[in-house]
Design a protein around this motif. Structure first.
Motif, PDB file in Angstrom:
ATOM      1  N   GLU A   1       0.810  -1.224   0.000  1.00 46.52           N
ATOM      2  CA  GLU A   1       0.000   0.000   0.000  1.00 46.52           C
ATOM      3  C   GLU A   1       0.844   1.275   0.000  1.00 46.52           C
ATOM      4  OE1 GLU A   1      -0.286  -2.566   1.993  1.00 46.52           O
ATOM      5  OE2 GLU A   1      -0.215  -1.989   4.111  1.00 46.52           O
ATOM      6  N   GLN A   2       2.190   1.136   0.116  1.00 40.12           N
ATOM      7  CA  GLN A   2       3.052   2.336   0.106  1.00 40.12           C
ATOM      8  C   GLN A   2       3.609   2.638  -1.286  1.00 40.12           C
ATOM      9  OE1 GLN A   2       5.602   0.686   3.121  1.00 40.12           O
ATOM     10  NE2 GLN A   2       4.958   2.234   4.598  1.00 40.12           N
ATOM     11  N   ILE A   3       3.263   1.818  -2.237  1.00 36.44           N
ATOM     12  CA  ILE A   3       3.811   2.019  -3.586  1.00 36.44           C
ATOM     13  C   ILE A   3       2.955   3.019  -4.360  1.00 36.44           C
ATOM     14  CG2 ILE A   3       4.271   0.835  -5.787  1.00 36.44           C
ATOM     15  CD1 ILE A   3       4.791  -1.619  -3.868  1.00 36.44           C
ATOM     16  N   LEU A   4       3.640   3.872  -5.099  1.00 40.29           N
ATOM     17  CA  LEU A   4       2.944   4.865  -5.922  1.00 40.29           C
ATOM     18  C   LEU A   4       3.238   4.554  -7.385  1.00 40.29           C
ATOM     19  CD1 LEU A   4       1.510   7.698  -6.191  1.00 40.29           C
ATOM     20  CD2 LEU A   4       3.804   8.661  -6.294  1.00 40.29           C
ATOM     21  N   ALA A   5       2.223   4.588  -8.208  1.00 35.29           N
ATOM     22  CA  ALA A   5       2.444   4.388  -9.650  1.00 35.29           C
ATOM     23  C   ALA A   5       1.383   5.146 -10.434  1.00 35.29           C
ATOM     24  CB  ALA A   5       2.382   2.901  -9.990  1.00 35.29           C
ATOM     25  N   PHE A   6       1.771   5.647 -11.587  1.00 37.49           N
ATOM     26  CA  PHE A   6       0.831   6.394 -12.436  1.00 37.49           C
ATOM     27  C   PHE A   6       1.457   6.570 -13.818  1.00 37.49           C
ATOM     28  CE2 PHE A   6       3.578   9.254 -10.155  1.00 37.49           C
ATOM     29  CZ  PHE A   6       3.984  10.186 -11.095  1.00 37.49           C
ATOM     30  N   ASP A   7       0.646   6.974 -14.764  1.00 40.26           N
ATOM     31  CA  ASP A   7       1.147   7.262 -16.111  1.00 40.26           C
ATOM     32  C   ASP A   7       1.737   8.673 -16.124  1.00 40.26           C
ATOM     33  OD1 ASP A   7       0.151   4.814 -16.817  1.00 40.26           O
ATOM     34  OD2 ASP A   7      -1.508   5.573 -18.020  1.00 40.26           O
ATOM     35  N   THR A   8       2.948   8.793 -16.681  1.00 40.74           N
ATOM     36  CA  THR A   8       3.606  10.107 -16.695  1.00 40.74           C
ATOM     37  C   THR A   8       3.121  10.980 -17.856  1.00 40.74           C
ATOM     38  OG1 THR A   8       5.446   9.028 -17.842  1.00 40.74           O
ATOM     39  CG2 THR A   8       5.711   9.427 -15.482  1.00 40.74           C
ATOM     40  N   GLY A   9       2.610  10.370 -18.904  1.00 43.38           N
ATOM     41  CA  GLY A   9       2.191  11.118 -20.096  1.00 43.38           C
ATOM     42  C   GLY A   9       2.620  10.333 -21.333  1.00 43.38           C
ATOM     43  N   PRO A  10       2.961  11.034 -22.414  1.00 46.90           N
ATOM     44  CA  PRO A  10       3.356  10.288 -23.616  1.00 46.90           C
ATOM     45  C   PRO A  10       4.667   9.546 -23.395  1.00 46.90           C
ATOM     46  CG  PRO A  10       3.763  12.632 -23.906  1.00 46.90           C
ATOM     47  CD  PRO A  10       3.040  12.485 -22.595  1.00 46.90           C
ATOM     48  N   GLY A  11       4.766   8.363 -23.978  1.00 49.20           N
ATOM     49  CA  GLY A  11       6.049   7.655 -24.042  1.00 49.20           C
ATOM     50  C   GLY A  11       6.557   7.849 -25.468  1.00 49.20           C
ATOM     51  N   ASN A  12       6.307   6.832 -26.307  1.00 50.09           N
ATOM     52  CA  ASN A  12       6.721   6.935 -27.718  1.00 50.09           C
ATOM     53  C   ASN A  12       5.568   7.341 -28.642  1.00 50.09           C
ATOM     54  OD1 ASN A  12       9.498   5.659 -27.557  1.00 50.09           O
ATOM     55  ND2 ASN A  12       8.243   4.071 -26.604  1.00 50.09           N
ATOM     56  N   MET A  13       4.369   7.478 -28.098  1.00 44.55           N
ATOM     57  CA  MET A  13       3.186   7.605 -28.954  1.00 44.55           C
ATOM     58  C   MET A  13       3.246   8.814 -29.896  1.00 44.55           C
ATOM     59  SD  MET A  13      -0.695   7.554 -27.618  1.00 44.55           S
ATOM     60  CE  MET A  13      -0.635   5.864 -27.069  1.00 44.55           C
ATOM     61  N   VAL A  14       3.634   9.960 -29.367  1.00 48.28           N
ATOM     62  CA  VAL A  14       3.660  11.172 -30.205  1.00 48.28           C
ATOM     63  C   VAL A  14       4.825  11.081 -31.199  1.00 48.28           C
ATOM     64  CG1 VAL A  14       3.854  13.687 -30.140  1.00 48.28           C
ATOM     65  CG2 VAL A  14       2.575  12.501 -28.359  1.00 48.28           C
TER      66      VAL A  14
ATOM     67  N   CYS B   1       6.705  12.458  -6.343  1.00 49.29           N
ATOM     68  CA  CYS B   1       7.344  11.378  -5.582  1.00 49.29           C
ATOM     69  C   CYS B   1       7.335  11.691  -4.101  1.00 49.29           C
ATOM     70  CB  CYS B   1       8.795  11.227  -6.004  1.00 49.29           C
ATOM     71  SG  CYS B   1       8.966   9.951  -7.155  1.00 49.29           S
ATOM     72  N   PRO B   2       6.802  10.804  -3.273  1.00 50.66           N
ATOM     73  CA  PRO B   2       6.721  11.107  -1.838  1.00 50.66           C
ATOM     74  C   PRO B   2       8.060  10.972  -1.121  1.00 50.66           C
ATOM     75  CG  PRO B   2       5.809   8.926  -2.323  1.00 50.66           C
ATOM     76  CD  PRO B   2       6.216   9.512  -3.623  1.00 50.66           C
ATOM     77  N   VAL B   3       9.000  10.225  -1.712  1.00 53.52           N
ATOM     78  CA  VAL B   3      10.303   9.967  -1.055  1.00 53.52           C
ATOM     79  C   VAL B   3      11.431  10.137  -2.081  1.00 53.52           C
ATOM     80  CG1 VAL B   3       9.547   8.370   0.763  1.00 53.52           C
ATOM     81  CG2 VAL B   3       9.929   7.509  -1.552  1.00 53.52           C
ATOM     82  N   PRO B   4      12.658  10.462  -1.637  1.00 52.05           N
ATOM     83  CA  PRO B   4      13.752  10.571  -2.597  1.00 52.05           C
ATOM     84  C   PRO B   4      14.037   9.204  -3.240  1.00 52.05           C
ATOM     85  CG  PRO B   4      14.399  11.387  -0.416  1.00 52.05           C
ATOM     86  CD  PRO B   4      13.077  10.744  -0.258  1.00 52.05           C
ATOM     87  N   VAL B   5      14.301   9.239  -4.525  1.00 52.21           N
ATOM     88  CA  VAL B   5      14.528   7.990  -5.280  1.00 52.21           C
ATOM     89  C   VAL B   5      16.033   7.743  -5.397  1.00 52.21           C
ATOM     90  CG1 VAL B   5      14.298   6.987  -7.591  1.00 52.21           C
ATOM     91  CG2 VAL B   5      12.366   8.180  -6.548  1.00 52.21           C
TER      92      VAL B   5
END
Ligand SMILES: Nc1ncnc2c1ncn2[C@@H]1O[C@H](COP(=O)(O)OP(=O)(O)OP(=O)(O)O)[C@@H](O)[C@H]1O
Ligand SMILES: CC(=O)N[C@H]1[C@@H]2OC[C@@H](O2)[C@@H](O)[C@@H]1O[C@H](C)C(=O)O
Length: 395
Positions: free
Chosen positions: A203-216, A313-317
């Motif tokens: 439940e502490q993991i965060l994930a989401f789509d950042t936007g375009p990858g290769n599509m454009v 990002c909630p924590v430093p990567v």
């Protein structure tokens, strides 16, 4: 009686994972041996094939999914045609591994995302989420005679989630670290980011789509090569151009997705042809060459990733590991590294994984969890109210 129970308890299973991604370039099929499940999972890749769609078929699938042409009859046919193509891809990976189809224990098939509207309104004006993946799984069931798990996204939506991204659950199982906070960036048609804090609970993991990858980038290259090329091989075309700050700024102002807080997910509905039409029109108005427009679109993909890392990002990567077909675009990778000067950036290959097979592997793993009745979603990825067992199981 749960007839998948004996299979769920089998110590080593031969599983096929099938995926057709948002680039719509073809079907990825992987054959893996799976031992255990959950955090005890062990996956060994035995063979991988990528079967491209024929150009005309791909174009028709894209046209149909934009809703510009076709109707119910063609949609119905497309579901079964894709189902047949998934069967062929699954057979091809067995052939590649020299494994007979009767030896396969389980198949996990994502299908092809035909339409995905996580935040829409229904006929009565109420908010609704909806998604549709095509590629009739019954055909796999009939051809292989083993359990097939498919249509994963809908159950998450039923639990209030966005139905994506789903791969992060498998990243938690396969890539988590006790000593580092790991971020994983996928560069497919769409870009998506997963952040796994060290010692993380699911439940502490965060994930989401950042936007375009290769599509454009892909669509621009397709246009400028008059349909001959469908992607910027190694980033050679983008590298010939000059990144235009004005076009990048314009994209940022007209995006509407990037600055939104997660949970969020996107797709071809946002970054497909209508968006590329606008980018191209603006680029031409600014007097840019095709190379400049491709370079700027490539930079924008990298910019969306660095923006997402710094704002959400909630924590430093500690490090960023990149996967998906976009790792082969060295111009894109170079721009990303330049935008993240203080962060070690590597690829899945550096960790001994295969970037190209990752999503197909994920759907074999999700199927393995589903037949054991284990919740296989992350609420920090999809925004669902609770974790659910995704996937419809055909016995
Ligand atoms: N040699 C290469 N040079 C540059 N780009 C490449 C190369 N090979 C693949 N790609 C890019 O990778 C894309 C395919 O990536 P991938 O298969 O990961 O996407 P996908 O799974 O369809 O998308 P998603 O993850 O969004 O569902 C191609 O469309 C192309 O843009
Ligand atoms: C609706 C849909 O197909 N979304 C894809 C898309 O492509 C990348 C990104 O957007 C991700 O959210 C998702 O796919 C991967 C496989 C996922 O669910 O993790």
């Amino acid at each position: 009686m749960n007839t998948v129970q004996p299979l769920a308890s089998k110590s080593r299973k031969l599983c096929i994972g099938l995926m057709s991604g948002t680039c719509c370039d073809g079907i990825d099929a992987v054959l893996v041996a799976i031992e255990g499940r959950g955090t005890k999972l062990k996956v060994t890749e035995l063979a991988f094939v990528s079967i491209p769609y024929e150009k005309k078929f791909r174009a028709r699938l894209l046209t149909l999914s934009r809703g510009e042409e076709g109707g119910s009859r063609e949609l119905c046919l497309m579901n079964f045609t894709l189902g047949q193509l998934f069967v062929s891809a699954a057979k091809a990976v067995c052939k590649e591994a020299k494994v007979s189809t009767s030896e396969i224990d389980l198949i996990g098939s994502h299908g092809h995302t035909f339409y995905h509207i996580p935040e829409a309104q229904d006929y009565f004006g109420k908010p609704v989420s909806a998604t549709m993946q095509l590629g009739e799984a019954s055909l796999l069931s009939e051809a292989f005679g083993c359990p097939v798990v498919s249509d994963f996204r809908v159950r998450d939506m039923a639990a209030g989630g966005q139905g994506a991204p789903l791969v992060p659950y498998t990243e938690y199982l396969l890539y988590r670290s006790e000593t580092e906070t790991v971020a994983l960036q996928n560069l497919g048609g769409i870009g998506n980011l997963t952040v796994i804090p060290k010692h993380a609970l699911p439940e502490q993991i965060l994930a989401f789509d950042t936007g375009p990858g290769n599509m454009v980038i892909d669509e621009l290259v397709y246009r400028y090569s008059s349909g001959v090329e469908s992607y910027d091989k190694n980033g050679d075309l983008g590298r010939k151009g000059k990144i235009s700050n004005s076009l990048v700024q314009w994209m940022l102002e007209n995006d509407g997705y990037l600055t939104r807080f997660p949970p969020k997910t996107t797709g071809r509905e946002r970054y497909g042809i209508p968006f590329v039409d606008l980018v191209e029109h603006q680029g031409v108005a600014l007097g840019l060459s095709p190379f400049d427009i491709i370079a700027s679109a490539t930079y924008y993909t990298a910019f969306c990733i660095s923006y997402s890392l710094s704002h959400f990002c909630p924590v430093p990567v500690d490090r960023l590991t990149v996967g998906g077909g976009g790792i082969h675009n060295s111009f894109l990778m170079d721009e990303l590294k330049q935008l993240l000067p203080h962060m070690p950036v590597n690829t899945q290959e550096d960790l001994g994984f295969n970037s190209d097979s990752k999503e197909a592997v994920a759907f074999a793993v999700l199927a393995n969890e589903a037949i054991a009745g284990r919740p296989n979603t992350l609420i920090g990825a999809t925004g669902a109210s609770h974790a659910v067992v995704m996937g419809k199981i055909l016995l």
